[in-house]
Motif scaffolding. Structure first.
Motif, mmCIF file in Angstrom:
data_model
loop_
_atom_site.group_PDB
_atom_site.id
_atom_site.type_symbol
_atom_site.label_atom_id
_atom_site.label_comp_id
_atom_site.label_asym_id
_atom_site.label_seq_id
_atom_site.Cartn_x
_atom_site.Cartn_y
_atom_site.Cartn_z
ATOM 1 N N ASN A 1 0.462 -1.377 -0.527
ATOM 2 C CA ASN A 1 -0.022 0.012 0.009
ATOM 3 C C ASN A 1 0.926 1.353 0.120
ATOM 4 O OD1 ASN A 1 -3.441 -0.515 0.278
ATOM 5 N ND2 ASN A 1 -1.813 -2.330 2.105
ATOM 6 N N ASP A 2 0.692 2.460 -0.154
ATOM 7 C CA ASP A 2 1.027 3.414 -0.375
ATOM 8 C C ASP A 2 0.284 4.825 -1.386
ATOM 9 O OD1 ASP A 2 2.831 6.061 -0.650
ATOM 10 O OD2 ASP A 2 4.203 4.445 -1.742
ATOM 11 N N TYR A 3 -0.533 5.308 0.112
ATOM 12 C CA TYR A 3 -1.843 6.260 0.127
ATOM 13 C C TYR A 3 -1.391 7.946 1.026
ATOM 14 C CZ TYR A 3 -3.947 4.130 3.578
ATOM 15 O OH TYR A 3 -4.715 3.282 4.571
ATOM 16 N N TYR A 4 -1.974 8.396 0.949
ATOM 17 C CA TYR A 4 -2.329 9.383 1.119
ATOM 18 C C TYR A 4 -3.639 9.538 2.281
ATOM 19 C CZ TYR A 4 2.583 11.852 0.231
ATOM 20 O OH TYR A 4 3.786 11.431 0.008
ATOM 21 N N VAL A 5 -3.958 9.486 3.614
ATOM 22 C CA VAL A 5 -4.493 10.589 4.587
ATOM 23 C C VAL A 5 -4.490 12.060 4.754
ATOM 24 C CG1 VAL A 5 -6.155 9.702 6.784
ATOM 25 C CG2 VAL A 5 -5.413 7.854 5.080
ATOM 26 N N GLY A 6 -4.859 12.472 4.145
ATOM 27 C CA GLY A 6 -4.447 13.627 4.612
ATOM 28 C C GLY A 6 -3.494 14.807 4.290
#
Length: 253
Positions: free
Chosen positions: A222-227
């Motif tokens: 996984n590689d994503y942003y939360v804020g």
């Protein structure tokens, strides 16, 4: 700071892990599930094979406790002297001015709603954790979903407190279990057992804004942003399992 991220090596299956930290790495972060039968064997393996030129930061996975008891294993790990390896269970390691914090995390079983009882029931019958892990040996006590929930609350509250204390400063959170439903693979997002793999802590992440959150447990990258917070997992997984593991994954903070 350049961080080499790995997890879920699952050496108990006999598949060797011969990789060394990339030459540019400043820190190794390992988000759990190296070996079974206690945390100490994993700490010793990390000390022997990866620690040395760069420090290693490690949280235990659920498999570390297979064949062991949570309470005794944690006590043994805290007292074990492992040069170059920082073991985190509701603890903080400061390395070159950067705070690393975390723990196993477990689950709040609320991934699919506010009532966790249904997810706990599925977990008790469908997860090896509640057959292969004891809570304590003396006195003997089984490890139950309720115990996992209590451990989750302890770690979640610890992380929240430490992040708020460091508001405005860079911080890396490391857990074995995932902090967002986005880490669950699309094909499993309606599987009741997925509540054992992730909790929805996105409100906490948006409020406290850690720089990076590393986790394991789900066997895909996984590689994503939360804020503004980057969420990363990079598990090797079981032998012949396709996890999209990236051997040289470096995240710069």
């Amino acid at each position: 700071m350049k961080i080499w991220i790995i997890s879920d090596l699952h050496l108990e299956f006999g598949e060797p892990f011969d990789l060394k930290p990339p030459a540019c790495a400043d820190v190794v972060v390992c988000a759990g599930d190296v070996l079974t039968k206690g945390i100490v064997p994993s700490l010793r393996w990390l000390t022997k094979h990866l620690a040395g030129k760069v420090p290693v930061v490690f949280v235990a996975g659920n498999h570390e406790f297979y064949g062991e008891a949570v309470q005794e294993s944690l006590k043994q790990a805290v007292s074990e002297s492992c040069s170059g390896v920082h073991f985190l269970e509701n603890a903080v390691a400061e390395i070159d001015g950067l705070s690393f914090m975390g723990g196993t995390l477990w689950s709040d079983f609320r991934l699919f709603g506010h009532n966790p009882q249904v997810a706990m029931s599925y977990a008790a019958h469908g997860m090896n954790d509640y057959r292969k892990i004891k809570l304590s040996k003396t006195p003997y006590s089984k490890f139950r979903p309720l115990d996992a929930y209590k451990k989750h609350v302890e770690t979640r509250d610890f992380i929240a407190s430490e992040l708020r204390r460091r508001a405005g400063r860079r911080a890396v959170v490391i857990t074995h279990h995932a902090p967002s439903p986005r880490s669950v693979a699309a094909g499993f997002r309606h599987d009741p057992l997925s509540a054992n793999y992730a909790s929805d802590l996105e409100d906490l992440i948006l409020d406290t804004r850690p720089t990076l959150w590393v986790h394991g447990h789900v066997h895909h990258r996984n590689d994503y942003y939360v804020g503004n917070t980057r969420i990363v997992s990079n598990p090797r997984g079981y032998p012949r399992e396709h996890t999209h593991f990236e051997p040289g994954l470096i995240v710069e903070v």
